[in-house]
Scaffold this motif. Structure first.
Motif, PDB file in Angstrom:
ATOM      1  N   ALA A   3       1.060  -1.227  -0.450  1.00 55.41           N
ATOM      2  CA  ALA A   3      -0.339   0.538  -0.020  1.00 55.41           C
ATOM      3  C   ALA A   3       0.517   1.259   0.197  1.00 55.41           C
ATOM      4  O   ALA A   3       2.172   1.140   0.136  1.00 55.41           O
ATOM      5  CB  ALA A   3      -0.866   0.271   0.919  1.00 55.41           C
ATOM      6  N   THR A   4       0.152   1.877  -0.594  1.00 55.44           N
ATOM      7  CA  THR A   4       1.330   3.781  -0.490  1.00 55.44           C
ATOM      8  C   THR A   4       0.050   4.829   0.156  1.00 55.44           C
ATOM      9  O   THR A   4      -0.620   4.809  -0.361  1.00 55.44           O
ATOM     10  CB  THR A   4       1.452   4.296  -2.101  1.00 55.44           C
ATOM     11  OG1 THR A   4       0.830   4.368  -2.675  1.00 55.44           O
ATOM     12  CG2 THR A   4       2.759   3.289  -2.296  1.00 55.44           C
ATOM     13  N   ALA A   5       1.013   5.789   0.973  1.00 54.59           N
ATOM     14  CA  ALA A   5       0.360   7.060   0.913  1.00 54.59           C
ATOM     15  C   ALA A   5       0.956   8.560   0.431  1.00 54.59           C
ATOM     16  O   ALA A   5       1.987   8.064   0.790  1.00 54.59           O
ATOM     17  CB  ALA A   5      -0.701   7.053   2.256  1.00 54.59           C
ATOM     18  N   GLY A   6      -0.062   9.723   0.188  1.00 59.84           N
ATOM     19  CA  GLY A   6       0.803  10.050   0.010  1.00 59.84           C
ATOM     20  C   GLY A   6      -0.193  11.847   0.644  1.00 59.84           C
ATOM     21  O   GLY A   6      -1.129  12.078   0.731  1.00 59.84           O
ATOM     22  N   PRO A   7       0.548  12.735  -0.232  1.00 59.65           N
ATOM     23  CA  PRO A   7      -0.163  14.537   0.340  1.00 59.65           C
ATOM     24  C   PRO A   7      -1.786  14.036  -0.313  1.00 59.65           C
ATOM     25  O   PRO A   7      -1.327  13.498  -1.783  1.00 59.65           O
ATOM     26  CB  PRO A   7       0.353  15.180  -0.411  1.00 59.65           C
ATOM     27  CG  PRO A   7       1.696  15.103  -0.075  1.00 59.65           C
ATOM     28  CD  PRO A   7       1.980  13.116  -0.579  1.00 59.65           C
ATOM     29  N   ASP A   8      -3.178  14.421   0.911  1.00 63.39           N
ATOM     30  CA  ASP A   8      -3.854  14.317  -0.056  1.00 63.39           C
ATOM     31  C   ASP A   8      -4.859  16.252  -1.117  1.00 63.39           C
ATOM     32  O   ASP A   8      -4.117  16.935   0.118  1.00 63.39           O
ATOM     33  CB  ASP A   8      -4.849  14.423   0.832  1.00 63.39           C
ATOM     34  CG  ASP A   8      -6.467  14.077   0.571  1.00 63.39           C
ATOM     35  OD1 ASP A   8      -6.643  14.101  -0.489  1.00 63.39           O
ATOM     36  OD2 ASP A   8      -6.526  13.340   1.620  1.00 63.39           O
ATOM     37  N   ILE A  21       3.623   0.646   2.470  1.00 59.85           N
ATOM     38  CA  ILE A  21       3.991  -0.624   3.317  1.00 59.85           C
ATOM     39  C   ILE A  21       4.049  -1.966   2.888  1.00 59.85           C
ATOM     40  O   ILE A  21       3.877  -2.188   2.029  1.00 59.85           O
ATOM     41  CB  ILE A  21       2.199  -0.487   3.741  1.00 59.85           C
ATOM     42  CG1 ILE A  21       1.392   0.176   5.090  1.00 59.85           C
ATOM     43  CG2 ILE A  21       2.233  -2.317   4.365  1.00 59.85           C
ATOM     44  CD1 ILE A  21       0.464   0.612   5.716  1.00 59.85           C
ATOM     45  N   TRP A  22       5.635  -2.698   2.951  1.00 63.84           N
ATOM     46  CA  TRP A  22       4.955  -4.035   2.135  1.00 63.84           C
ATOM     47  C   TRP A  22       5.142  -4.957   3.714  1.00 63.84           C
ATOM     48  O   TRP A  22       5.155  -5.534   4.356  1.00 63.84           O
ATOM     49  CB  TRP A  22       7.385  -4.117   1.966  1.00 63.84           C
ATOM     50  CG  TRP A  22       6.826  -2.811   0.762  1.00 63.84           C
ATOM     51  CD1 TRP A  22       8.470  -2.201   1.250  1.00 63.84           C
ATOM     52  CD2 TRP A  22       6.333  -2.122  -0.014  1.00 63.84           C
ATOM     53  NE1 TRP A  22       8.520  -0.599   0.547  1.00 63.84           N
ATOM     54  CE2 TRP A  22       6.952  -1.084  -0.759  1.00 63.84           C
ATOM     55  CE3 TRP A  22       5.580  -2.197  -0.843  1.00 63.84           C
ATOM     56  CZ2 TRP A  22       7.266  -0.416  -1.598  1.00 63.84           C
ATOM     57  CZ3 TRP A  22       5.136  -1.642  -1.896  1.00 63.84           C
ATOM     58  CH2 TRP A  22       5.854  -0.355  -2.227  1.00 63.84           C
ATOM     59  N   ALA A  37      -0.574  -7.215  11.525  1.00 58.13           N
ATOM     60  CA  ALA A  37      -1.381  -5.909  10.096  1.00 58.13           C
ATOM     61  C   ALA A  37      -0.586  -5.053   9.985  1.00 58.13           C
ATOM     62  O   ALA A  37       0.683  -3.943  11.273  1.00 58.13           O
ATOM     63  CB  ALA A  37      -2.530  -5.461  11.264  1.00 58.13           C
ATOM     64  N   ALA A  38      -0.588  -3.944   9.256  1.00 59.68           N
ATOM     65  CA  ALA A  38      -0.431  -2.583   9.642  1.00 59.68           C
ATOM     66  C   ALA A  38      -1.305  -1.683   8.980  1.00 59.68           C
ATOM     67  O   ALA A  38      -1.640  -1.356   7.538  1.00 59.68           O
ATOM     68  CB  ALA A  38       0.759  -2.683   8.343  1.00 59.68           C
ATOM     69  N   HIS A  39      -1.341  -0.360   9.403  1.00 62.06           N
ATOM     70  CA  HIS A  39      -2.197   0.867   8.690  1.00 62.06           C
ATOM     71  C   HIS A  39      -1.531   1.628   8.964  1.00 62.06           C
ATOM     72  O   HIS A  39      -0.876   2.298  10.240  1.00 62.06           O
ATOM     73  CB  HIS A  39      -3.500   0.856   9.680  1.00 62.06           C
ATOM     74  CG  HIS A  39      -4.266  -0.634   9.382  1.00 62.06           C
ATOM     75  ND1 HIS A  39      -5.027   0.010   8.914  1.00 62.06           N
ATOM     76  CD2 HIS A  39      -4.387  -1.545   9.598  1.00 62.06           C
ATOM     77  CE1 HIS A  39      -6.282  -1.116   8.803  1.00 62.06           C
ATOM     78  NE2 HIS A  39      -4.962  -1.849   9.816  1.00 62.06           N
ATOM     79  N   VAL A  40      -2.209   3.108   8.153  1.00 55.81           N
ATOM     80  CA  VAL A  40      -1.670   4.428   8.235  1.00 55.81           C
ATOM     81  C   VAL A  40      -2.145   4.945   7.787  1.00 55.81           C
ATOM     82  O   VAL A  40      -2.955   5.350   6.731  1.00 55.81           O
ATOM     83  CB  VAL A  40       0.161   4.382   7.547  1.00 55.81           C
ATOM     84  CG1 VAL A  40      -0.193   4.178   5.735  1.00 55.81           C
ATOM     85  CG2 VAL A  40       0.787   5.685   7.246  1.00 55.81           C
ATOM     86  N   LEU A 245       6.609  -0.873   7.491  1.00 56.94           N
ATOM     87  CA  LEU A 245       5.802   0.659   7.033  1.00 56.94           C
ATOM     88  C   LEU A 245       7.077   2.274   7.658  1.00 56.94           C
ATOM     89  O   LEU A 245       7.269   1.681   8.082  1.00 56.94           O
ATOM     90  CB  LEU A 245       5.011   0.743   8.104  1.00 56.94           C
ATOM     91  CG  LEU A 245       3.559   1.566   7.604  1.00 56.94           C
ATOM     92  CD1 LEU A 245       2.668   1.262   8.411  1.00 56.94           C
ATOM     93  CD2 LEU A 245       4.519   3.496   8.074  1.00 56.94           C
ATOM     94  N   VAL A 246       7.002   1.933   6.375  1.00 64.78           N
ATOM     95  CA  VAL A 246       8.077   3.511   5.870  1.00 64.78           C
ATOM     96  C   VAL A 246       7.637   4.839   5.873  1.00 64.78           C
ATOM     97  O   VAL A 246       6.172   4.823   4.710  1.00 64.78           O
ATOM     98  CB  VAL A 246       9.105   2.868   4.732  1.00 64.78           C
ATOM     99  CG1 VAL A 246      10.186   3.780   4.731  1.00 64.78           C
ATOM    100  CG2 VAL A 246       9.897   1.755   4.926  1.00 64.78           C
ATOM    101  N   ALA A 247       7.540   5.539   6.488  1.00 63.28           N
ATOM    102  CA  ALA A 247       6.948   7.072   6.087  1.00 63.28           C
ATOM    103  C   ALA A 247       8.842   7.558   6.345  1.00 63.28           C
ATOM    104  O   ALA A 247       9.049   7.591   7.286  1.00 63.28           O
ATOM    105  CB  ALA A 247       6.242   7.087   7.371  1.00 63.28           C
ATOM    106  N   HIS A 248       8.292   8.778   5.041  1.00 64.51           N
ATOM    107  CA  HIS A 248       9.490   9.848   4.932  1.00 64.51           C
ATOM    108  C   HIS A 248       8.705  10.393   4.467  1.00 64.51           C
ATOM    109  O   HIS A 248       7.920  11.287   4.120  1.00 64.51           O
ATOM    110  CB  HIS A 248      10.373   9.814   3.333  1.00 64.51           C
ATOM    111  CG  HIS A 248      11.030  10.287   3.182  1.00 64.51           C
ATOM    112  ND1 HIS A 248      12.529  10.167   3.522  1.00 64.51           N
ATOM    113  CD2 HIS A 248      11.173  10.913   1.717  1.00 64.51           C
ATOM    114  CE1 HIS A 248      13.019  11.095   2.872  1.00 64.51           C
ATOM    115  NE2 HIS A 248      12.384  11.385   2.256  1.00 64.51           N
TER     116      HIS A 248
END
Length: 267
Positions: A3-8, A21-22, A37-40, A245-248
């Motif tokens: 999964a990936t997430a970035g600016p909204d 998330i890998w 489990a992993a959530h962000v 889970l990586v948050a940069h």
């Protein structure tokens, strides 16, 4: 699983955090047997992330890990006090869901479900003003990387610290949960936060492994999968569910309102 997430860009005060998330299941198990489990939630401040690891010997452990990680992100339960307040409601939700799943199945499944489940947990919150805080129970780990070097490892800093009996959050309210640990600090642009369940955390801290917390931030899903397979083959990575889970953080801190946004999930 990824999964990936970035600016909204839909409005509000978007964050400047890129999150990924890998996850790879046990080498001898199907994806359905995955018990991490992993959530962000990285679209807006405060950015929140969590990983959890269900104890295999308990029934429906994956569902309990999922409930914990999801709850931390949804409720920003990233202090010991907030976590303690939130756990009873999560226990009730897990119990109701499991009773429904166990109904009509063999008696021993229902009996095992009544015994409850256990999981380790790590939650992280990044605030817009440049502060971060974390809460944890058990042996999931947080790594803070700056300028391609490990700045801090929490709560462990050596692979040999890990044991087979970590502290665990119970799903049954009759069992006293362990006291959560807490950490806090400041972040700046370019910092990378890495959350890992125990097998991956011990691997990254293993001096004999050709990987480390400072190298994983640039990985993509395929690189993570191949590294996990190689680590298991070389016996530097234990054959367990592997979750990272990586948050940069891409921009400097900036004061301002922290707006809400829906969470992005991975289980």
């Amino acid at each position: 699983m990824s999964a990936t997430a970035g600016p909204d860009s839909s409005g509000g005060d978007p964050s400047a955090v890129d999150a990924r998330i890998w996850a790879v299941s046990k080498g001898d198990a199907s994806a359905d047997a995955y018990e991490d489990a992993a959530h962000v939630r990285a679209e807006a401040w405060p950015v929140r992330a969590a990983v959890a690891d269900g104890a295999t010997e308990s029934a429906f452990a994956g569902a309990w890990a999922e409930r914990l990680a999801c709850g931390v992100v949804e409720e920003d339960a990233t202090t010991p006090e907030a976590l303690r307040r939130a756990v009873p409601a999560w226990q009730a939700a897990w119990r109701d869901a499991v009773r429904e799943r166990a109904a009509g199945r063999p008696w021993y499944v229902e009996a095992k479900a009544e015994e409850g489940a256990f999981a380790t947990l790590l939650g992280l919150s990044l605030r817009a003003g440049g502060q971060w805080r974390a809460v944890g129970v058990g042996d999931c780990c947080l790594f803070r990387v700056r300028d391609e070097a490990l700045v801090r490892s929490w709560p462990f800093d050596a692979g040999e610290t890990f044991t087979n009996r970590p502290a665990l959050v119970p799903s049954r309210p009759s069992q006293t949960p362990p006291t959560p640990e807490a950490a806090l600090g400041e972040w700046r642009a370019g910092d990378t936060f890495v959350l890992a369940t125990d097998a991956v955390a011990a691997w990254l801290l293993n001096s004999e492994a050709p990987v480390g917390p400072a190298t994983v931030g640039a990985w993509n899903e395929e690189q993570f999968r191949r590294a996990v397979e190689q680590g298991r083959t070389e016996n530097t990575l234990r054959n367990d569910d592997a979750t990272l889970l990586v948050a940069h953080v891409t921009e400097p801190p900036s004061p301002g309102p922290e707006t809400a946004a829906p969470p992005m999930n991975q289980s």
